[in-house]
Scaffold this active site. Sequence first.
Site, mmCIF file in Angstrom:
data_model
loop_
_atom_site.group_PDB
_atom_site.id
_atom_site.type_symbol
_atom_site.label_atom_id
_atom_site.label_comp_id
_atom_site.label_asym_id
_atom_site.label_seq_id
_atom_site.Cartn_x
_atom_site.Cartn_y
_atom_site.Cartn_z
ATOM 1 N N LYS A 1 0.801 -1.233 0.000
ATOM 2 C CA LYS A 1 0.000 0.000 0.000
ATOM 3 C C LYS A 1 0.832 1.280 0.000
ATOM 4 O O LYS A 1 0.343 2.314 -0.412
ATOM 5 C CB LYS A 1 -0.964 0.016 1.182
ATOM 6 N N ARG B 1 -7.696 1.717 16.716
ATOM 7 C CA ARG B 1 -8.101 1.955 15.334
ATOM 8 C C ARG B 1 -9.161 0.895 15.029
ATOM 9 O O ARG B 1 -10.235 0.944 15.622
ATOM 10 C CB ARG B 1 -6.903 1.932 14.369
HETATM 11 C C1 LIG Z 1 -0.429 -0.488 6.793
HETATM 12 C C2 LIG Z 1 -0.847 -1.750 7.407
HETATM 13 C C3 LIG Z 1 0.065 -2.805 7.487
HETATM 14 C C4 LIG Z 1 1.503 -2.673 7.058
HETATM 15 O O1 LIG Z 1 2.168 -1.765 7.904
HETATM 16 P P1 LIG Z 1 3.740 -1.505 7.802
HETATM 17 O O2 LIG Z 1 4.049 -0.653 8.970
HETATM 18 O O3 LIG Z 1 3.948 -0.802 6.500
HETATM 19 O O4 LIG Z 1 4.424 -2.810 7.842
HETATM 20 C C5 LIG Z 1 -0.392 -4.002 8.029
HETATM 21 N N1 LIG Z 1 -1.662 -4.138 8.450
HETATM 22 C C6 LIG Z 1 -2.563 -3.146 8.385
HETATM 23 C C7 LIG Z 1 -3.948 -3.378 8.886
HETATM 24 C C8 LIG Z 1 -2.180 -1.913 7.859
HETATM 25 O O5 LIG Z 1 -3.083 -0.925 7.792
#
Ligand SMILES: *Cc1c(COP(=O)(O)O)cnc(C)c1O
Length: 368
Positions: free
Chosen positions: A40, A139
């Site tokens: 993402k 969250r």
């Molecule tokens: C963004 C996100 C991740 C990945 O996070 P990083 O810090 O980039 O490893 C994993 N799980 C969820 C639910 C996220 O929103």
Amino acid sequence: MEPYHNYPVLEIHLDGIYHNSKAVVDMCREKNIQVTGVVKGTDSYENSYLQIAKQMLNAGCSSIGDSRINTIKRMREAGMNAPVLLIRIPMPCELEDVITYTDISLNSEIENIKTLNQIALQKNKNHKVILMMDLGDLREGYIKEEELIRDALFIEKELKNITLYGIGTNLGCFGSIKPDTTNLNRLVTIADKISSAIGRKLDIVSGGATSTLPLVLDGTIPEGINHLRVGEGIANARDLQDIWGLDLPMFCRDNYTIKAQVIEVKEKPSYPIGEIFVDAFGNTPDYIDKGQRKRALIALGKRDVGDIFNVLPKIKGATVEGGSSDHLILDVTDCEADIVLGDIIEFEACYGAMIHSTYSSSVTKIYV
Ligand SMILES: *Cc1c(COP(=O)(O)O)cnc(C)c1O
């Protein structure tokens, strides 16, 4: 001089992304943890997804995670056929696409899951869900353990086209809560309760993201956590060192390099002249009078990188003084090199700059 015409340029080093994916997958495999590679943070208009997802999969990630259906759809249309995990709780308006384009989704609302079941039934498909438990970061996820367990049992018994794949949690995003043995052991305990209630072991107990990796590294990750969703730690690999202070020489930390051109060089006072009011964004930063300084104006701005302090100049002695939508002001007085008009300045991208620059249509992306 570089061979590029359209600055700013973002160079993405795919071999570094492969290298980091492999490092994460290998260290997790030792603890029986599988890794979803999260893409993402690195979208672009030139199908970066496919390029980056490919490195993650080649290195052994078991699936690809993304937060947005529109980009998942693009990845699918470009031929990505590995399992896809939707990592943001789905919007009620996109459930049809969740079934069409993804294999697994993180969920916390039983109404959504019931609808997913109906759609999956119509399409004669099966969809896997991971129920999210909120362990204090506030969250997404169930805050009440008994509600999560109740819904898990309902899915297992009643929803024929939904597979209860496991449970998971997310930490360190809103509430800045650190993953530790206390909160992750709680997740394992909840998973055990569900497993014994349904008479089979849950496939997935997903213990978080990059911020859980320190527990893998120091060996304290609770037994029973068998899945992580890792984005930053693979793509950019800066946070664990910059924020956690861990020394991690096995990671490549310069996978995202921004190159931008100098459009003006002048000696100027460092303290603004006149009545200080507000900057372009309505803020009043503090200015320090350092006397006359040599300033290079760079054609790179908040439109490209988000916050201007998300980028770190690679040349020694240069400091970012600030910037606006389209400009970055660099103090080059103490640089050994003589910076002149037209020079290309290289910057390392922090996470925020990686996200902004990869999504920004004004940044040229080059895969190296
Ligand atoms: C963004 C996100 C991740 C990945 O996070 P990083 O810090 O980039 O490893 C994993 N799980 C969820 C639910 C996220 O929103």
